[in-house]
Design a protein around this motif. Structure first.
Motif, PDB file in Angstrom:
ATOM      1  N   UNK A  48     -68.222   4.316  95.341  1.00 56.26           N
ATOM      2  CA  UNK A  48     -66.778   4.230  95.545  1.00 56.26           C
ATOM      3  C   UNK A  48     -66.105   5.544  95.202  1.00 56.26           C
ATOM      4  N   UNK A  49     -64.893   5.726  95.726  1.00 54.36           N
ATOM      5  CA  UNK A  49     -64.169   6.966  95.507  1.00 54.36           C
ATOM      6  C   UNK A  49     -62.672   6.698  95.495  1.00 54.36           C
ATOM      7  N   UNK A  50     -61.946   7.589  94.813  1.00 50.69           N
ATOM      8  CA  UNK A  50     -60.498   7.465  94.745  1.00 50.69           C
ATOM      9  C   UNK A  50     -59.897   8.850  94.539  1.00 50.69           C
ATOM     10  N   UNK A  51     -58.871   9.164  95.300  1.00 54.47           N
ATOM     11  CA  UNK A  51     -58.185  10.444  95.179  1.00 54.47           C
ATOM     12  C   UNK A  51     -56.805  10.239  94.561  1.00 54.47           C
ATOM     13  N   UNK A  52     -56.409  11.158  93.708  1.00 52.87           N
ATOM     14  CA  UNK A  52     -55.075  11.074  93.115  1.00 52.87           C
ATOM     15  C   UNK A  52     -54.005  11.554  94.092  1.00 52.87           C
ATOM     16  N   UNK A  53     -54.387  12.374  95.054  1.00 56.32           N
ATOM     17  CA  UNK A  53     -53.450  12.917  96.035  1.00 56.32           C
ATOM     18  C   UNK A  53     -53.312  11.942  97.205  1.00 56.32           C
ATOM     19  N   UNK A  54     -52.082  11.577  97.544  1.00 54.43           N
ATOM     20  CA  UNK A  54     -51.850  10.595  98.605  1.00 54.43           C
ATOM     21  C   UNK A  54     -52.320  11.101  99.962  1.00 54.43           C
ATOM     22  N   UNK A  55     -52.205  12.412 100.206  1.00 48.52           N
ATOM     23  CA  UNK A  55     -52.694  12.971 101.467  1.00 48.52           C
ATOM     24  C   UNK A  55     -54.210  12.776 101.583  1.00 48.52           C
ATOM     25  N   UNK A  56     -54.916  13.054 100.483  1.00 52.10           N
ATOM     26  CA  UNK A  56     -56.368  12.919 100.497  1.00 52.10           C
ATOM     27  C   UNK A  56     -56.800  11.459 100.638  1.00 52.10           C
ATOM     28  N   UNK A  57     -55.986  10.547 100.131  1.00 50.99           N
ATOM     29  CA  UNK A  57     -56.290   9.126 100.322  1.00 50.99           C
ATOM     30  C   UNK A  57     -56.317   8.796 101.810  1.00 50.99           C
ATOM     31  N   UNK A  58     -55.344   9.297 102.553  1.00 54.33           N
ATOM     32  CA  UNK A  58     -55.266   9.023 103.987  1.00 54.33           C
ATOM     33  C   UNK A  58     -56.383   9.737 104.753  1.00 54.33           C
ATOM     34  N   UNK A  98     -56.469  -1.392  98.643  1.00 59.39           N
ATOM     35  CA  UNK A  98     -55.159  -0.790  98.379  1.00 59.39           C
ATOM     36  C   UNK A  98     -54.382  -1.660  97.402  1.00 59.39           C
ATOM     37  N   UNK A  99     -53.757  -1.007  96.417  1.00 58.99           N
ATOM     38  CA  UNK A  99     -53.017  -1.724  95.377  1.00 58.99           C
ATOM     39  C   UNK A  99     -51.563  -1.270  95.371  1.00 58.99           C
ATOM     40  N   UNK A 100     -50.646  -2.207  95.549  1.00 64.47           N
ATOM     41  CA  UNK A 100     -49.211  -1.909  95.505  1.00 64.47           C
ATOM     42  C   UNK A 100     -48.459  -3.184  95.182  1.00 64.47           C
ATOM     43  N   UNK A 139     -45.190   0.600  99.412  1.00 65.64           N
ATOM     44  CA  UNK A 139     -45.391   2.015  99.100  1.00 65.64           C
ATOM     45  C   UNK A 139     -45.930   2.709 100.346  1.00 65.64           C
ATOM     46  N   UNK A 140     -45.153   3.629 100.888  1.00 61.26           N
ATOM     47  CA  UNK A 140     -45.459   4.227 102.190  1.00 61.26           C
ATOM     48  C   UNK A 140     -46.857   4.834 102.230  1.00 61.26           C
ATOM     49  N   UNK A 141     -47.209   5.642 101.229  1.00 60.94           N
ATOM     50  CA  UNK A 141     -48.503   6.322 101.241  1.00 60.94           C
ATOM     51  C   UNK A 141     -49.664   5.340 101.179  1.00 60.94           C
ATOM     52  N   UNK A 142     -49.515   4.298 100.369  1.00 60.19           N
ATOM     53  CA  UNK A 142     -50.576   3.301 100.238  1.00 60.19           C
ATOM     54  C   UNK A 142     -50.738   2.505 101.528  1.00 60.19           C
ATOM     55  N   UNK A 143     -49.619   2.134 102.130  1.00 56.88           N
ATOM     56  CA  UNK A 143     -49.662   1.398 103.399  1.00 56.88           C
ATOM     57  C   UNK A 143     -50.317   2.260 104.477  1.00 56.88           C
ATOM     58  N   UNK A 144     -49.955   3.530 104.544  1.00 55.34           N
ATOM     59  CA  UNK A 144     -50.528   4.433 105.549  1.00 55.34           C
ATOM     60  C   UNK A 144     -52.036   4.554 105.390  1.00 55.34           C
ATOM     61  N   UNK A 145     -52.492   4.661 104.144  1.00 53.11           N
ATOM     62  CA  UNK A 145     -53.928   4.809 103.897  1.00 53.11           C
ATOM     63  C   UNK A 145     -54.687   3.561 104.343  1.00 53.11           C
ATOM     64  N   UNK A 146     -54.173   2.379 103.997  1.00 52.25           N
ATOM     65  CA  UNK A 146     -54.865   1.151 104.387  1.00 52.25           C
ATOM     66  C   UNK A 146     -54.829   0.958 105.906  1.00 52.25           C
ATOM     67  N   UNK A 147     -53.708   1.303 106.519  1.00 48.36           N
ATOM     68  CA  UNK A 147     -53.589   1.218 107.975  1.00 48.36           C
ATOM     69  C   UNK A 147     -54.607   2.132 108.650  1.00 48.36           C
ATOM     70  N   UNK A 165     -45.688  -5.464 103.789  1.00 49.97           N
ATOM     71  CA  UNK A 165     -46.184  -4.533 104.790  1.00 49.97           C
ATOM     72  C   UNK A 165     -47.659  -4.211 104.560  1.00 49.97           C
ATOM     73  N   UNK A 166     -48.050  -4.066 103.301  1.00 52.27           N
ATOM     74  CA  UNK A 166     -49.444  -3.762 102.977  1.00 52.27           C
ATOM     75  C   UNK A 166     -50.369  -4.881 103.434  1.00 52.27           C
ATOM     76  N   UNK A 167     -49.940  -6.126 103.220  1.00 55.60           N
ATOM     77  CA  UNK A 167     -50.756  -7.277 103.599  1.00 55.60           C
ATOM     78  C   UNK A 167     -50.999  -7.331 105.101  1.00 55.60           C
ATOM     79  N   UNK A 168     -50.107  -6.749 105.864  1.00 57.77           N
ATOM     80  CA  UNK A 168     -50.220  -6.739 107.329  1.00 57.77           C
ATOM     81  C   UNK A 168     -51.497  -6.062 107.794  1.00 57.77           C
ATOM     82  N   UNK A 169     -51.974  -5.097 107.029  1.00 62.77           N
ATOM     83  CA  UNK A 169     -53.156  -4.334 107.425  1.00 62.77           C
ATOM     84  C   UNK A 169     -54.393  -4.723 106.615  1.00 62.77           C
TER      85      UNK A 169
END
Length: 233
Positions: free
Chosen positions: A108-118, A132-134, A139-147, A166-170
């Protein structure tokens, strides 16, 4: 009859009014749904905190789907790679999930930078899983990453307060913690409490799914860092 808890709160409001501060505002603006007042004693806080945490966990118990939890456990236990996304207050449970899954020997992996998450999400595949946790689910960045992860065909899991966010949608699986009416300045800042409880449930569920494999991996992880602590007297 005027709605005060007692003389102390009444006196506080009188003094505040006489000081000339914010004359157009109410005497006391509560911090959303957080039961914290200027006249509270420090000795009162442990009980308040305990009651609040208990209430949040009760909401989670009512909202969490055991079927969803079971499916999420299977997805994580069999994933090739697990991506974890979260920002701000949700970074605490996200980091805890990373720690627990790493101890179990999962990749598993996790980035602190939202850009790197995406960016990380864009490189997943059908054998991978994204979590994704929100609390708000907005949270726009979290939703974008999961999408983005879902676009790649990866399995997706959301840990959020509401199934309708919105997060649950994806998300293929949404683990709802409840408490969606909490305000960001009130008890929502303590959303890590139910989130961490869900992380613990996933951890225990994964171990139970293949007890021999994951207990062996835990022993291996423990042995690696056995020399990292001072000996107890």
């Amino acid at each position: 009859a005027m709605g005060f808890d007692g003389y102390r709160s009444f006196k506080y409001c009188l003094l505040r009014d006489r000081s000339g501060k914010s004359p157009q505002s109410p005497y006391f603006d509560p911090m959303g749904d957080l039961d914290l007042k200027p006249w509270d004693c420090l000795e009162d806080l442990p009980l308040k905190e305990t009651r609040m945490a208990g209430g949040l966990l009760e909401d989670t118990l009512k909202s969490l789907s055991t079927q969803g939890l079971s499916r999420a456990v299977r997805m994580l236990a069999t994933a090739r790679t697990i991506d974890i996304y979260g920002v701000e207050n949700s970074f605490t449970p996200a980091s805890d999930l990373l720690t627990k899954l790493t101890y179990l020997g999962l990749n598993c992996r996790m980035h602190t930078d939202a850009y790197l998450q995406q960016i990380s999400a864009a490189h997943l595949g059908v054998a991978d899983v994204a979590v994704a946790i929100s609390h708000s689910g907005c949270s726009v960045d979290t939703v974008k990453a999961l999408k983005q992860a879902r676009k790649t065909g990866a399995g997706t899991i959301a840990i959020t307060s509401s199934q309708g966010s919105m997060l649950a949608k994806y998300a293929d699986v949404c683990l709802s913690t409840g408490g969606q009416d909490l305000s960001i300045y009130g008890t929502a800042i303590f959303s890590r409490i139910p989130d961490l409880a869900v992380i613990d449930l996933l951890y225990m569920g994964i171990i139970q799914s293949d007890y021999e494999r994951f207990s062996r991996n835990l022993d291996k992880s423990g042995a690696v860092i056995a020399d990292r602590g001072y000996p107890c007297k």
